[in-house]
Each structure stands twice: as C-alpha cells, then as structure tokens.
Design a protein around this motif. Structure first.
Motif, mmCIF file in Angstrom:
data_model
loop_
_atom_site.group_PDB
_atom_site.id
_atom_site.type_symbol
_atom_site.label_atom_id
_atom_site.label_comp_id
_atom_site.label_asym_id
_atom_site.label_seq_id
_atom_site.Cartn_x
_atom_site.Cartn_y
_atom_site.Cartn_z
ATOM 1 N N TYR A 130 65.395 36.752 68.681
ATOM 2 C CA TYR A 130 65.556 37.600 69.848
ATOM 3 C C TYR A 130 66.260 36.826 70.960
ATOM 4 O O TYR A 130 66.010 35.638 71.152
ATOM 5 C CB TYR A 130 64.200 38.083 70.363
ATOM 6 C CG TYR A 130 63.552 39.099 69.464
ATOM 7 C CD1 TYR A 130 63.839 40.448 69.604
ATOM 8 C CD2 TYR A 130 62.669 38.701 68.463
ATOM 9 C CE1 TYR A 130 63.255 41.393 68.770
ATOM 10 C CE2 TYR A 130 62.080 39.640 67.631
ATOM 11 C CZ TYR A 130 62.383 40.976 67.789
ATOM 12 O OH TYR A 130 61.816 41.898 66.971
ATOM 13 N N THR A 159 66.757 45.944 67.489
ATOM 14 C CA THR A 159 65.332 45.894 67.806
ATOM 15 C C THR A 159 65.103 45.206 69.147
ATOM 16 O O THR A 159 65.893 44.354 69.560
ATOM 17 C CB THR A 159 64.532 45.194 66.688
ATOM 18 O OG1 THR A 159 63.150 45.295 66.973
ATOM 19 C CG2 THR A 159 64.904 43.745 66.552
ATOM 20 N N LYS A 191 61.906 43.590 71.846
ATOM 21 C CA LYS A 191 60.540 43.082 71.910
ATOM 22 C C LYS A 191 60.361 42.327 73.221
ATOM 23 O O LYS A 191 61.270 41.623 73.655
ATOM 24 C CB LYS A 191 60.277 42.148 70.726
ATOM 25 C CG LYS A 191 58.823 41.849 70.493
ATOM 26 C CD LYS A 191 58.625 41.168 69.144
ATOM 27 C CE LYS A 191 57.161 41.113 68.818
ATOM 28 N NZ LYS A 191 56.913 40.454 67.543
ATOM 29 N N GLU A 239 59.249 35.115 72.010
ATOM 30 C CA GLU A 239 58.825 36.502 71.824
ATOM 31 C C GLU A 239 57.313 36.601 71.890
ATOM 32 O O GLU A 239 56.606 35.658 71.569
ATOM 33 C CB GLU A 239 59.347 37.061 70.508
ATOM 34 C CG GLU A 239 58.769 36.412 69.270
ATOM 35 C CD GLU A 239 59.364 36.965 67.995
ATOM 36 O OE1 GLU A 239 58.798 37.939 67.465
ATOM 37 O OE2 GLU A 239 60.375 36.421 67.547
ATOM 38 N N GLU A 288 54.364 37.553 70.238
ATOM 39 C CA GLU A 288 54.041 37.815 68.835
ATOM 40 C C GLU A 288 53.154 39.038 68.649
ATOM 41 O O GLU A 288 53.284 39.766 67.686
ATOM 42 C CB GLU A 288 53.361 36.591 68.207
ATOM 43 C CG GLU A 288 54.243 35.363 68.137
ATOM 44 C CD GLU A 288 55.386 35.491 67.149
ATOM 45 O OE1 GLU A 288 55.293 36.311 66.205
ATOM 46 O OE2 GLU A 288 56.387 34.768 67.318
ATOM 47 N N ASP A 295 54.269 44.962 69.557
ATOM 48 C CA ASP A 295 55.077 45.659 68.551
ATOM 49 C C ASP A 295 56.543 45.611 68.932
ATOM 50 O O ASP A 295 56.904 45.653 70.105
ATOM 51 C CB ASP A 295 54.651 47.126 68.442
ATOM 52 C CG ASP A 295 53.280 47.297 67.809
ATOM 53 O OD1 ASP A 295 52.766 46.335 67.211
ATOM 54 O OD2 ASP A 295 52.727 48.406 67.929
ATOM 55 N N ALA A 296 57.398 45.562 67.912
ATOM 56 C CA ALA A 296 58.838 45.626 68.116
ATOM 57 C C ALA A 296 59.273 47.083 68.139
ATOM 58 O O ALA A 296 58.681 47.935 67.492
ATOM 59 C CB ALA A 296 59.560 44.886 66.991
ATOM 60 N N TRP A 321 62.172 49.348 67.009
ATOM 61 C CA TRP A 321 63.369 49.434 66.169
ATOM 62 C C TRP A 321 64.100 50.718 66.491
ATOM 63 O O TRP A 321 63.482 51.771 66.627
ATOM 64 C CB TRP A 321 62.985 49.442 64.696
ATOM 65 C CG TRP A 321 62.447 48.134 64.223
ATOM 66 C CD1 TRP A 321 61.138 47.769 64.184
ATOM 67 C CD2 TRP A 321 63.192 47.028 63.748
ATOM 68 N NE1 TRP A 321 61.017 46.485 63.711
ATOM 69 C CE2 TRP A 321 62.274 46.008 63.427
ATOM 70 C CE3 TRP A 321 64.549 46.787 63.554
ATOM 71 C CZ2 TRP A 321 62.657 44.780 62.929
ATOM 72 C CZ3 TRP A 321 64.933 45.563 63.046
ATOM 73 C CH2 TRP A 321 63.993 44.578 62.744
ATOM 74 N N TYR A 366 54.837 51.354 72.825
ATOM 75 C CA TYR A 366 54.557 50.355 71.793
ATOM 76 C C TYR A 366 53.340 49.531 72.185
ATOM 77 O O TYR A 366 53.132 49.220 73.348
ATOM 78 C CB TYR A 366 55.781 49.444 71.600
ATOM 79 C CG TYR A 366 56.989 50.235 71.174
ATOM 80 C CD1 TYR A 366 57.210 50.509 69.839
ATOM 81 C CD2 TYR A 366 57.865 50.755 72.107
ATOM 82 C CE1 TYR A 366 58.303 51.261 69.433
ATOM 83 C CE2 TYR A 366 58.954 51.517 71.725
ATOM 84 C CZ TYR A 366 59.167 51.764 70.380
ATOM 85 O OH TYR A 366 60.232 52.523 69.996
#
Length: 149
Positions: A44, A81, A83, A95, A97, A100-101, A103, A113
């Motif tokens: 990312y 995507t 994040k 990022e 962790e 949620d990403a 998409w 999200y």
C-alpha cells in the motif's frame, strides 16, 4: 412552585440535550494520482495529503469512489484496493492490519468497512492504495472521499 421549578429544570435539560451532538471526523476528499505496481512489490502507498482523524473508537471506516479509471485493458476481475494506514516515522507508513480492505473494480457509493474491534479515537489515519496483485502492466486513478470515522 415545585411544578414550575421541575418544568424549568426539564426544559433546561432538553435544551442541553439538543445542543450536544456526537463528534465525527469530517469526510476527506482524495485523488490517488497514478497508481502502479512495481513488479513483485504489492504494498500500500499512503496518500499523505489526505489524513483523517478518527473521532469515534471502534467505529467502522468508510469510503466512496466517485471516479475509477484503468489505463490499458483489465479482465474485469481485478481492481484497486484501499486500506487505512498509520504514520510510523517521519516518512514511513504501515497498513492497519486489523482494518478491512476496500476492494473496488468500479465506482461505488459510500461503503463501510470494519476495524475488527480496533481503531482508537483521536488517531490520525491515512488512506493507503494499491492495485490488485495481478495488475502489472497497467495503472489506475481514483477519487472520492473517505472517513476514518
């Protein structure tokens, strides 16, 4: 006399309740610029110009994509995507962790999200972006708004 006093207290309490609103982070507009994948590197990239301070602990983050364009042809199953990311140094970002990403293959209205039970308030987050792992010979751009909430 008691009735007037009670009425006055109730009226004052109601006025106070109307004046109190929850604090939410404002929506942040973004434009990704050209996004590409360097061969073998699918990480990312933080868009450092678009920070958003989370106002509500553990609230879902959300985003909107008002434009999404790919240079070259893609097969319709690959996309871009997003994040949330945290600043981890003067110019480095990691990022989140547990978030949620998001998409996207096409533009989308506002979607929410999860933070998977994480995401403390009063922390500044940055929107991270990358292309799908399979996209090596193309680039994409996107714009819209997001909110760490």
């Amino acid at each position: 006399m008691r009735k007037k006093l009670l009425t006055g207290i109730m009226t004052a309490a109601m006025v106070m309740c109307l004046g109190v609103t929850p604090a939410f982070a404002g929506n942040t507009n973004y434009a990704t610029g050209k996004v590409t994948n360097v061969y073998g590197t699918f990480t990312y990239r933080a868009m450092t110009s678009y920070p958003n301070k989370k106002a509500t602990a553990n609230a879902m983050w959300f985003m909107n994509i008002s434009s999404l364009n790919f240079a070259g042809s893609i097969d319709g199953t690959s996309g871009i995507t997003f994040k949330p990311m945290l600043r981890s140094g003067n110019s480095s970002y990691t990022e989140v962790e547990d978030a949620d990403a998001a998409w996207a293959k096409t533009t989308m209205s506002t979607k929410y999200y999860s933070w998977n039970g994480h995401g403390p308030a009063n922390v500044t987050y940055y929107l991270g972006v990358r292309l799908d792992n399979r996209l090596r010979n193309t680039s994409a751009t996107a714009s819209g708004y997001w909110n760490a909430n």
